[in-house]
Scaffold this active site. Sequence first.
Site, PDB file in Angstrom:
ATOM      1  NE  ARG A 104      25.455  -4.572  42.197  1.00  0.00           N
ATOM      2  CZ  ARG A 104      25.265  -4.578  43.551  1.00  0.00           C
ATOM      3  NH1 ARG A 104      24.387  -4.681  44.122  1.00  0.00           N
ATOM      4  NH2 ARG A 104      26.477  -4.570  44.580  1.00  0.00           N
ATOM      5  NE  ARG A 162      31.490  -1.599  40.878  1.00  0.00           N
ATOM      6  CZ  ARG A 162      32.385  -2.298  41.497  1.00  0.00           C
ATOM      7  NH1 ARG A 162      32.328  -2.576  42.763  1.00  0.00           N
ATOM      8  NH2 ARG A 162      33.219  -2.662  40.831  1.00  0.00           N
ATOM      9  CE1 TYR A 217      39.026 -13.553  41.810  1.00  0.00           C
ATOM     10  CE2 TYR A 217      39.180 -13.968  39.468  1.00  0.00           C
ATOM     11  CZ  TYR A 217      39.222 -13.267  40.347  1.00  0.00           C
ATOM     12  OH  TYR A 217      39.313 -11.827  40.061  1.00  0.00           O
ATOM     13  NE  ARG A 260      34.398  -6.367  35.184  1.00  0.00           N
ATOM     14  CZ  ARG A 260      34.990  -6.266  36.544  1.00  0.00           C
ATOM     15  NH1 ARG A 260      34.682  -5.231  37.168  1.00  0.00           N
ATOM     16  NH2 ARG A 260      35.642  -7.526  37.121  1.00  0.00           N
ATOM     17  CG  ASP A 312      31.750 -12.236  37.749  1.00  0.00           C
ATOM     18  OD1 ASP A 312      31.789 -10.806  37.582  1.00  0.00           O
ATOM     19  OD2 ASP A 312      32.469 -12.976  38.076  1.00  0.00           O
TER      20      ASP A 312
HETATM   21  O1  CP3 Z   1      32.071  -6.127  30.601  1.00  0.00           O
HETATM   22  C1  CP3 Z   1      30.905  -5.930  30.845  1.00  0.00           C
HETATM   23  O2  CP3 Z   1      29.989  -4.969  30.808  1.00  0.00           O
HETATM   24  C2  CP3 Z   1      30.074  -7.210  31.256  1.00  0.00           C
HETATM   25  C3  CP3 Z   1      30.217  -7.514  32.553  1.00  0.00           C
HETATM   26  C4  CP3 Z   1      31.155  -8.325  33.505  1.00  0.00           C
HETATM   27  C5  CP3 Z   1      31.246  -8.250  34.750  1.00  0.00           C
HETATM   28  N1  CP3 Z   1      32.550  -9.177  35.303  1.00  0.00           N
HETATM   29  C6  CP3 Z   1      30.193  -7.540  35.764  1.00  0.00           C
HETATM   30  C7  CP3 Z   1      30.937  -7.155  37.119  1.00  0.00           C
HETATM   31  C8  CP3 Z   1      32.502  -8.974  32.859  1.00  0.00           C
HETATM   32  C9  CP3 Z   1      32.825  -9.115  31.271  1.00  0.00           C
HETATM   33  C10 CP3 Z   1      33.308  -9.310  34.267  1.00  0.00           C
HETATM   34  C11 CP3 Z   1      34.289 -10.304  33.809  1.00  0.00           C
HETATM   35  C12 CP3 Z   1      35.182 -10.529  35.207  1.00  0.00           C
HETATM   36  N2  CP3 Z   1      34.541 -10.877  36.516  1.00  0.00           N
HETATM   37  C13 CP3 Z   1      36.353 -10.332  35.140  1.00  0.00           C
HETATM   38  C14 CP3 Z   1      37.505 -10.427  34.114  1.00  0.00           C
HETATM   39  C15 CP3 Z   1      37.595  -8.891  33.590  1.00  0.00           C
HETATM   40  C16 CP3 Z   1      38.387  -8.298  34.541  1.00  0.00           C
HETATM   41  O3  CP3 Z   1      38.040  -7.285  35.065  1.00  0.00           O
HETATM   42  O4  CP3 Z   1      39.652  -8.686  34.838  1.00  0.00           O
HETATM   43  C17 CP3 Z   1      36.979 -10.545  36.535  1.00  0.00           C
HETATM   44  C18 CP3 Z   1      38.179 -11.022  37.058  1.00  0.00           C
HETATM   45  C19 CP3 Z   1      35.698 -10.954  37.428  1.00  0.00           C
HETATM   46  C20 CP3 Z   1      35.532 -11.351  38.760  1.00  0.00           C
HETATM   47  C21 CP3 Z   1      34.945 -10.090  39.545  1.00  0.00           C
HETATM   48  N3  CP3 Z   1      33.533  -9.884  39.390  1.00  0.00           N
HETATM   49  C22 CP3 Z   1      35.774  -9.388  40.442  1.00  0.00           C
HETATM   50  C23 CP3 Z   1      36.993  -9.520  40.707  1.00  0.00           C
HETATM   51  C24 CP3 Z   1      34.752  -8.740  41.031  1.00  0.00           C
HETATM   52  C25 CP3 Z   1      34.685  -7.530  42.027  1.00  0.00           C
HETATM   53  C26 CP3 Z   1      35.588  -6.467  41.926  1.00  0.00           C
HETATM   54  C27 CP3 Z   1      34.773  -5.361  41.382  1.00  0.00           C
HETATM   55  O5  CP3 Z   1      35.138  -4.784  40.235  1.00  0.00           O
HETATM   56  O6  CP3 Z   1      33.674  -5.153  41.869  1.00  0.00           O
HETATM   57  C28 CP3 Z   1      33.317  -8.816  40.290  1.00  0.00           C
HETATM   58  C29 CP3 Z   1      32.169  -8.225  40.330  1.00  0.00           C
HETATM   59  C30 CP3 Z   1      31.627  -7.413  39.180  1.00  0.00           C
HETATM   60  N4  CP3 Z   1      31.562  -8.023  37.963  1.00  0.00           N
HETATM   61  C31 CP3 Z   1      30.903  -6.295  39.085  1.00  0.00           C
HETATM   62  C32 CP3 Z   1      30.567  -6.179  37.745  1.00  0.00           C
HETATM   63  C33 CP3 Z   1      29.635  -5.113  37.185  1.00  0.00           C
HETATM   64  C34 CP3 Z   1      30.618  -5.342  40.176  1.00  0.00           C
HETATM   65  C35 CP3 Z   1      29.675  -5.808  40.949  1.00  0.00           C
HETATM   66  C36 CP3 Z   1      28.824  -5.213  41.716  1.00  0.00           C
HETATM   67  O7  CP3 Z   1      27.769  -4.294  41.012  1.00  0.00           O
HETATM   68  O8  CP3 Z   1      28.937  -4.543  42.870  1.00  0.00           O
END
Ligand code: CP3
Length: 373
Positions: free
Chosen positions: A66, A57, A179, A53, A102
Amino acid sequence: MQKLSSAISEVFQNFGVVNLKVESNSTEALHNSVFMRACRREEVPYTPVWLMRQAGRYMPEYRDVRARVSFLELCKTPSLAAEVTVTAAERLRVDAAIIFADILLIIEPMGLQLEFSKGEGPVIHNPVRSVADVKRMHEVEDIGALEFVFAAVRETRAALRSDIPLIGFAGAPFTLASYIVEGGASKNYVHTKSLMYNDSGAWHAMMLLISRGLIKYLNAQVEAGAQAVQLFDSWVGTLSPDDYREYVLPHTRSVIRGITPGVPVIHFGTGTAALLELMREAGGDVIGLDWRVRLDEAWSRVGHEVGVMGNLDPVVLFAGIDHVRSEASRILDYANGQPGHIFNLGHGILPETPVDTVIALVDHVHEISHRNC
Ligand code: CP3
């Protein structure tokens, strides 16, 4: 090999095919990069580091983008996804980039309605809870439905420094299934496990369908320009070892076996202290560890025929820099300079993390691990 390829490109250059030389140089730079060498467990001049990640944010540049578009729009606009990927990698000076996307994007072409609602995280409006629900799920026939991801990979690859590998990724079958069945995040996975226990036929049918889609999806990312891939099994730690073996291992193994040969696979999960040997059995060139296990113990358990990635607690980044540095040094001590360690957090960076601390961490890992080879 190096000599041969430069001799070949010289011949072509003499015929005016200059691009080939550029291309072959950058292929070599990627192949010999510190990250790719570590994936192959070769000796490296310093320990490579990247952070799960890393584009997110906590970074003001990301928040600016964003402010203009929703999260899904960002994922579906290749130029923006490429911009946030490259900005994060350059700002942090990490050794690999991960494509901005994602794990849940692949569920839309399976017929599921996905929404990222403010403050709540992902919501799936038509979760799968029964045999009939599994029957209405679609096979990912046309991987072109995810063309925006592949376009983002191509644009990112073209914009990244030529010695910085790009990691493609997907959710592992269990985490995606959780999910799809729960309809969002979950604490106890009651619906997921109920389907697993009460209708194992439907469970395996769903896992097969997900796995077939994942193989196409990951290989298409490779085809578009990703050098390595990571499978995120973020929530698999909720399972007992016996359940993992019966309901998950065969599917994760089939996905990993389906990846284009020669492309390193990082197999990551959290809460997996009781599952490491089984995850190793399922496959992967590098096993991703969370912070709840000691890196040296975990590495002996999975064996040194694979690499390991990890494993700083992301919450340590909220401590003072001296503490961050000493915890990072401790992990490097556990790895003891053995080939195959990739430094990372034990899970994704949290939204409020101070950027300066993240940069200081990356610099510290590079400095402290520097070896003369
Ligand atoms: O690592 C990186 O920089 C690449 C981007 C990336 C995102 N999601 C962007 C994202 C990666 C590798 C993921 C994987 C992901 N997505 C996982 C596995 C990794 C982990 O953390 O366990 C999971 C479970 C998800 C599902 C997901 N996406 C959730 C549960 C959420 C909401 C929770 C949160 O952190 O906001 C997201 C949204 C998400 N994916 C964001 C980002 C940057 C936040 C969205 C925003 O900008 O508001």
